[in-house]
Write a protein that holds these residues in place. Structure first.
Motif, PDB file in Angstrom:
ATOM      1  N   GLN A 230       6.173 -11.042   7.480  1.00 38.38           N
ATOM      2  CA  GLN A 230       5.255 -11.833   6.664  1.00 38.38           C
ATOM      3  C   GLN A 230       4.937 -11.082   5.371  1.00 38.38           C
ATOM      4  N   HIS A 231       4.732 -11.827   4.301  1.00 42.86           N
ATOM      5  CA  HIS A 231       4.538 -11.241   2.970  1.00 42.86           C
ATOM      6  C   HIS A 231       3.370 -10.263   2.952  1.00 42.86           C
ATOM      7  N   ALA A 232       2.249 -10.629   3.590  1.00 38.28           N
ATOM      8  CA  ALA A 232       1.061  -9.762   3.569  1.00 38.28           C
ATOM      9  C   ALA A 232       1.335  -8.431   4.254  1.00 38.28           C
ATOM     10  N   VAL A 233       2.087  -8.470   5.362  1.00 42.13           N
ATOM     11  CA  VAL A 233       2.407  -7.240   6.098  1.00 42.13           C
ATOM     12  C   VAL A 233       3.363  -6.378   5.286  1.00 42.13           C
ATOM     13  N   LEU A 234       4.379  -7.003   4.713  1.00 38.97           N
ATOM     14  CA  LEU A 234       5.338  -6.257   3.887  1.00 38.97           C
ATOM     15  C   LEU A 234       4.640  -5.602   2.701  1.00 38.97           C
ATOM     16  N   SER A 235       3.729  -6.338   2.067  1.00 39.65           N
ATOM     17  CA  SER A 235       3.007  -5.803   0.907  1.00 39.65           C
ATOM     18  C   SER A 235       2.152  -4.609   1.307  1.00 39.65           C
ATOM     19  N   LEU A 236       1.481  -4.728   2.446  1.00 41.64           N
ATOM     20  CA  LEU A 236       0.633  -3.628   2.918  1.00 41.64           C
ATOM     21  C   LEU A 236       1.456  -2.371   3.179  1.00 41.64           C
ATOM     22  N   LEU A 237       2.524  -2.507   3.926  1.00 43.97           N
ATOM     23  CA  LEU A 237       3.349  -1.348   4.270  1.00 43.97           C
ATOM     24  C   LEU A 237       4.023  -0.765   3.035  1.00 43.97           C
ATOM     25  N   ASN A 238       4.432  -1.628   2.141  1.00 49.49           N
ATOM     26  CA  ASN A 238       5.081  -1.151   0.925  1.00 49.49           C
ATOM     27  C   ASN A 238       4.096  -0.375   0.056  1.00 49.49           C
ATOM     28  N   SER A 239       2.897  -0.898  -0.085  1.00 48.52           N
ATOM     29  CA  SER A 239       1.865  -0.228  -0.879  1.00 48.52           C
ATOM     30  C   SER A 239       1.495   1.124  -0.277  1.00 48.52           C
ATOM     31  N   ASN A 240       1.325   1.149   1.047  1.00 46.92           N
ATOM     32  CA  ASN A 240       0.971   2.404   1.716  1.00 46.92           C
ATOM     33  C   ASN A 240       2.091   3.439   1.605  1.00 46.92           C
ATOM     34  N   GLU A 241       3.334   2.967   1.678  1.00 50.17           N
ATOM     35  CA  GLU A 241       4.467   3.880   1.556  1.00 50.17           C
ATOM     36  C   GLU A 241       4.501   4.506   0.160  1.00 50.17           C
ATOM     37  N   LYS A 242       4.270   3.692  -0.872  1.00 52.78           N
ATOM     38  CA  LYS A 242       4.278   4.208  -2.244  1.00 52.78           C
ATOM     39  C   LYS A 242       3.145   5.210  -2.463  1.00 52.78           C
ATOM     40  N   GLN A 243       1.968   4.914  -1.898  1.00 54.55           N
ATOM     41  CA  GLN A 243       0.846   5.851  -2.034  1.00 54.55           C
ATOM     42  C   GLN A 243       1.156   7.185  -1.365  1.00 54.55           C
ATOM     43  N   ASN A 280      10.975  -6.070  -9.648  1.00 49.70           N
ATOM     44  CA  ASN A 280      10.905  -4.878  -8.811  1.00 49.70           C
ATOM     45  C   ASN A 280      10.120  -5.150  -7.538  1.00 49.70           C
ATOM     46  N   GLU A 281       9.013  -5.909  -7.667  1.00 46.26           N
ATOM     47  CA  GLU A 281       8.196  -6.192  -6.487  1.00 46.26           C
ATOM     48  C   GLU A 281       9.004  -6.981  -5.467  1.00 46.26           C
ATOM     49  N   THR A 282       9.749  -7.987  -5.941  1.00 46.13           N
ATOM     50  CA  THR A 282      10.556  -8.797  -5.034  1.00 46.13           C
ATOM     51  C   THR A 282      11.616  -7.950  -4.351  1.00 46.13           C
ATOM     52  N   GLU A 283      12.293  -7.121  -5.134  1.00 47.65           N
ATOM     53  CA  GLU A 283      13.327  -6.262  -4.567  1.00 47.65           C
ATOM     54  C   GLU A 283      12.736  -5.239  -3.602  1.00 47.65           C
ATOM     55  N   GLU A 284      11.561  -4.714  -3.969  1.00 49.17           N
ATOM     56  CA  GLU A 284      10.894  -3.744  -3.096  1.00 49.17           C
ATOM     57  C   GLU A 284      10.576  -4.365  -1.744  1.00 49.17           C
ATOM     58  N   LEU A 285      10.023  -5.575  -1.758  1.00 53.67           N
ATOM     59  CA  LEU A 285       9.644  -6.225  -0.504  1.00 53.67           C
ATOM     60  C   LEU A 285      10.876  -6.611   0.311  1.00 53.67           C
ATOM     61  N   LYS A 286      11.964  -6.983  -0.377  1.00 50.00           N
ATOM     62  CA  LYS A 286      13.208  -7.261   0.339  1.00 50.00           C
ATOM     63  C   LYS A 286      13.706  -6.005   1.044  1.00 50.00           C
ATOM     64  N   GLY A 287      13.633  -4.891   0.309  1.00 49.24           N
ATOM     65  CA  GLY A 287      14.055  -3.621   0.903  1.00 49.24           C
ATOM     66  C   GLY A 287      13.169  -3.218   2.063  1.00 49.24           C
ATOM     67  N   MET A 288      11.848  -3.444   1.914  1.00 55.22           N
ATOM     68  CA  MET A 288      10.914  -3.121   2.986  1.00 55.22           C
ATOM     69  C   MET A 288      11.185  -3.993   4.210  1.00 55.22           C
ATOM     70  N   LYS A 289      11.458  -5.270   3.982  1.00 47.96           N
ATOM     71  CA  LYS A 289      11.744  -6.181   5.094  1.00 47.96           C
ATOM     72  C   LYS A 289      12.977  -5.722   5.864  1.00 47.96           C
ATOM     73  N   GLU A 290      14.027  -5.358   5.129  1.00 46.77           N
ATOM     74  CA  GLU A 290      15.254  -4.883   5.787  1.00 46.77           C
ATOM     75  C   GLU A 290      14.983  -3.612   6.589  1.00 46.77           C
ATOM     76  N   LYS A 291      14.190  -2.720   6.013  1.00 41.57           N
ATOM     77  CA  LYS A 291      13.870  -1.462   6.687  1.00 41.57           C
ATOM     78  C   LYS A 291      13.105  -1.719   7.983  1.00 41.57           C
ATOM     79  N   ILE A 292      12.122  -2.607   7.929  1.00 39.45           N
ATOM     80  CA  ILE A 292      11.299  -2.900   9.101  1.00 39.45           C
ATOM     81  C   ILE A 292      12.119  -3.601  10.176  1.00 39.45           C
ATOM     82  N   MET A 293      12.908  -4.597   9.779  1.00 38.72           N
ATOM     83  CA  MET A 293      13.713  -5.318  10.768  1.00 38.72           C
ATOM     84  C   MET A 293      14.696  -4.368  11.458  1.00 38.72           C
TER      85      MET A 293
END
Length: 329
Positions: A230-243, A280-293
């Motif tokens: 889900q977009h909200a979960v991907l955004s959260l994990l992506n943001s935390n990873e960058k921090q 970049n945000e779209t690509e980042e979330l796509k990459g995060m989704k692939e990583k999580i799956m």
């Protein structure tokens, strides 16, 4: 006209306030059973929350070294004081008029309480967070809430509360109490549970642990593979990873000799990054989704459902994410 508070005629003419969950335990057989199951010691200091008019308090005073009774209602406080003022056991009672959620808890060995439903969850976790550790709490709770506390994976009542309770404490059901044992009778039955804090407590960051459970139990019958993309979960994990990466980068930079950067080059770079933000945000979330799956598949979690996962399953899930540099807070 303003809305009147719901109330019921009670002891000595004053009214019990339903909005405070005031239901006085009147059945002496139930009081005796609770105290028997509490297995109190003569040396114990007991914290009693919500003593009401003192039906349990007067018996506690006969069993233990000291009772610290915390009551929010000044009318109840006065009534309880009247009951013990001429008793030789009065010296064992410390009576505090306060909101238990807003006060600092004193030292105690055992907690005994008849808890209103609306404060059940915050109070339980306040007791579990209290230091030094107490031996256990014996709590009267609304029955459905108590059943959620002890629910097992696969049960309809199994929820985030069930998992957190298991992580922080050993919880056991002691007895069921009929609604007719109270004055005024509530709409539902109650249960008495024993909650023993785990000492030492589980390692790790509880806020992150709870963050994971919140996500998993939003749709507890949905697969983790479905929830985590889900977009909200991907955004959260992506943001935390960058921090996290930024913090690690800062730590590394502090060990290196500082380098000067040309102001024009830096400005140009910032402009380019601003232009590419959306892509970049779209690509980042796509990459995060692939990583999580990939993580979920490799560790056999993608088809798991929170409703059927055990405490150890959730621990392993959090460890899997953390080892991959992914965090939930």
């Amino acid at each position: 006209m303003g809305k009147k508070s719901a109330s019921v005629s009670g002891h000595r003419g004053f009214e019990f306030k339903k909005e405070r969950g005031q239901h006085i335990l009147k059945n002496p057989l139930v009081v005796n059973s609770i105290l028997e199951k509490a297995a109190l010691k003569p040396t114990d200091i007991v914290l009693e929350i919500g003593p009401g008019t003192g039906n349990m308090t007067v018996k506690l005073l006969q069993l233990v070294k000291k009772v610290i009774a915390v009551e929010i209602d000044p009318r109840m406080t006065v009534e309880l004081y009247r009951r013990v003022q001429f008793s030789p056991l009065k010296e064992r009672l410390e009576l505090i008029q306060a909101d238990i959620l807003k006060m600092e808890l004193p030292y105690f060995d055992v907690c005994v309480a008849n808890i209103p439903y609306q404060i059940s969850s915050p109070l339980i976790f306040k007791l579990l967070a209290h230091r030094p550790f107490h031996r256990y709490s014996v709590l009267m709770l609304q029955r459905e809430f108590a059943m959620r506390l002890i629910a097992q994976p696969g049960s309809e009542l199994y929820c985030r509360l069930s998992v957190n309770a298991k992580a922080l404490a050993r919880v056991s059901h002691l007895m069921k109490v009929s609604r007719n044992s109270f004055r005024p009778p509530p709409k539902v039955d109650s249960s008495v549970v024993r909650i023993e804090p785990r000492n030492p407590p589980p390692p790790g960051n509880f806020l992150e642990w709870d963050g994971l459970l919140r996500i998993c139990f939003q749709r507890k019958n949905k697969t983790l593979g479905g929830i985590m993309k889900q977009h909200a979960v991907l955004s959260l994990l992506n943001s935390n990873e960058k921090q996290l990466q930024m913090m690690q980068g800062l730590e590394s930079a502090m060990e290196l000799t500082p380098m000067m950067t040309d102001e024009e080059e830096l400005s140009k770079k910032e402009e380019e990054e601003e232009d590419d933000d959306d892509d970049n945000e779209t690509e980042e979330l796509k990459g995060m989704k692939e990583k999580i799956m990939r993580l979920l598949e490799q560790n056999n979690f993608s088809k798991c459902r929170a409703s059927k996962m055990s405490l150890d399953d959730f621990r392993r899930l959090l460890k899997t994410f953390n080892e991959a540099g992914l965090h939930f807070c």
